[in-house]
Design an enzyme around this catalytic site. Structure first.
Site, PDB file in Angstrom:
ATOM      1  NE  ARG A 143      10.449  -5.527 -12.851  1.00 38.57           N
ATOM      2  CZ  ARG A 143      10.979  -6.466 -12.084  1.00 38.57           C
ATOM      3  NH1 ARG A 143      12.288  -6.723 -12.180  1.00 38.57           N
ATOM      4  NH2 ARG A 143      10.245  -7.155 -11.225  1.00 38.57           N
ATOM      5  CE  LYS A 167       9.170  -2.868 -10.551  1.00 40.29           C
ATOM      6  NZ  LYS A 167       7.693  -2.954 -10.381  1.00 40.29           N
ATOM      7  CG  HIS A 240       5.310  -4.112 -19.649  1.00 42.98           C
ATOM      8  ND1 HIS A 240       6.265  -4.399 -18.694  1.00 42.98           N
ATOM      9  CD2 HIS A 240       4.119  -4.419 -19.084  1.00 42.98           C
ATOM     10  CE1 HIS A 240       5.682  -4.843 -17.596  1.00 42.98           C
ATOM     11  NE2 HIS A 240       4.377  -4.871 -17.811  1.00 42.98           N
ATOM     12  NE  ARG A 243       8.430  -7.804 -16.615  1.00 45.10           N
ATOM     13  CZ  ARG A 243       9.255  -8.394 -15.752  1.00 45.10           C
ATOM     14  NH1 ARG A 243      10.424  -8.843 -16.159  1.00 45.10           N
ATOM     15  NH2 ARG A 243       8.924  -8.547 -14.479  1.00 45.10           N
ATOM     16  CG  HIS A 266       6.939 -11.130 -11.088  1.00 39.20           C
ATOM     17  ND1 HIS A 266       6.035 -11.788 -11.905  1.00 39.20           N
ATOM     18  CD2 HIS A 266       7.156  -9.932 -11.676  1.00 39.20           C
ATOM     19  CE1 HIS A 266       5.745 -11.023 -12.945  1.00 39.20           C
ATOM     20  NE2 HIS A 266       6.418  -9.903 -12.827  1.00 39.20           N
ATOM     21  CE1 TYR A 275       2.384 -12.721 -18.735  1.00 39.30           C
ATOM     22  CE2 TYR A 275       3.231 -12.691 -16.500  1.00 39.30           C
ATOM     23  CZ  TYR A 275       3.120 -12.120 -17.749  1.00 39.30           C
ATOM     24  OH  TYR A 275       3.747 -10.937 -17.999  1.00 39.30           O
TER      25      TYR A 275
END
Length: 310
Positions: A143, A167, A240, A243, A266, A275
């Site tokens: 990210r 995150k 992004h 990414r 994730h 994807y």
């Protein structure tokens, strides 16, 4: 109670500065809307909060923004309930807006390589910095906030991988390919020229800004400026998008979806499944190319199956 709530998120849940700022904006937006009707945010009822979300919908907000607004409200009122400031949770009956799943903007491998070559054409220290940022972004899928805020301590001694804090403060190991490692070595030699104070010394990409490191906004500006030199439209380029290119190109070359999930950081495989259209496209191509009935090829001439095995 907004400040104590945000403090709890930062201390107990390890929320990032980006998340805290977003939640603050969401709650202050709700607070201002309710104040116009004479209601304090802490005392809001379910119908009043639903009216706020409907007003935000009518204002044309994206479903993703509305979902975050609701997430902020839910976390906030759950905090009030657990702390004893309310006897109920008025967000319990609120439904999130339906979110569409648009496919991410994509860059081809050729286009990404054109960006890298355009950055490589600039031999200056700033050119080397941008090249390193590009190499790391494309070879790791980090990210943008993870990339620009990388501390020096994230680099393994053998330069084979990075330890990335994502995150929620979750850490993951991200391997580095040969080109990225070589570029990183050159950047580490040039990096001292960019140091500007004690705060900046701990970051891989130091800057004069308040944070001590290059900002995500500045990286976006640099990429937009690089795009025309690579023959690309600036509107198509962002950190992004790089990414997305990382994940897309891995899957196109046969990578497992679970592996890509781990590399992207994730928490939920559903986030990575955007994807899977690439896998579907690849499998369709396999069928079209190899199935005996595809494209009117006619029936296979292989021996008939014995009746008892039918």
């Amino acid at each position: 109670m907004i400040e104590p709530f945000l403090e709890m998120l930062a201390v107990e849940r390890g929320a990032s500065r980006h998340t805290l700022d977003a939640y603050r904006r969401d709650l202050e937006r709700a607070q201002a809307h309710l104040a116009a009707t004479g209601t304090a945010l802490e005392a809001a009822a379910e119908d009043e909060l639903r009216a706020f979300l409907l007003a935000e919908t009518a204002a044309g907000l994206k479903a993703s923004t509305l979902s975050r607004r609701l997430a902020a409200l839910r976390s906030y009122f759950r905090f009030l309930y657990l702390e004893g400031h309310r006897r109920d949770d008025p967000t319990a009956g609120l439904d999130p807006p339906k979110r569409s799943q648009p496919l991410p903007r994509l860059l081809s491998e050729t286009e990404v390589l054109a960006l890298i070559e355009a950055a490589r054409a600039d031999p200056s220290p700033r050119g080397l910095r941008l090249l390193t940022l590009l190499e790391l972004a494309y070879s790791t899928g980090m990210r943008v906030s993870e990339l620009v805020g990388l501390p020096l301590s994230a680099i393994a001694a053998a330069r084979t991988h990075l330890l990335v804090r994502g995150k929620g403060g979750k850490e993951r190991i991200v391997p580095l390919g040969g080109p990225a490692r070589a570029c990183l070595e050159r950047w580490l030699e040039a990096r001292p020229a960019f140091l500007c104070g004690a705060r900046s010394r701990r970051f891989l990409f130091p800057s004069t800004g308040r944070s001590g490191h290059l900002t995500r906004q500045r990286l976006l500006q640099l990429l937009k400026g690089l795009a025309p030199r690579a023959g690309l439209e600036p509107a198509r380029i962002s950190p992004h998008v790089l990414r997305h290119a990382f994940a897309t190109h891995l899957l196109e070359r046969g990578a497992d979806l679970r592996a890509v999930q781990a590399l992207l950081g994730h928490a939920d495989i559903a986030t990575t499944q955007v994807y899977t259209h690439l896998q579907t496209r690849r499998l369709s191509a396999v069928v079209e190319t190899h199935h005996p009935l595809a494209r009117g090829r006619g029936r296979s001439r292989s021996p008939a199956v014995p009746e008892e095995e039918t």
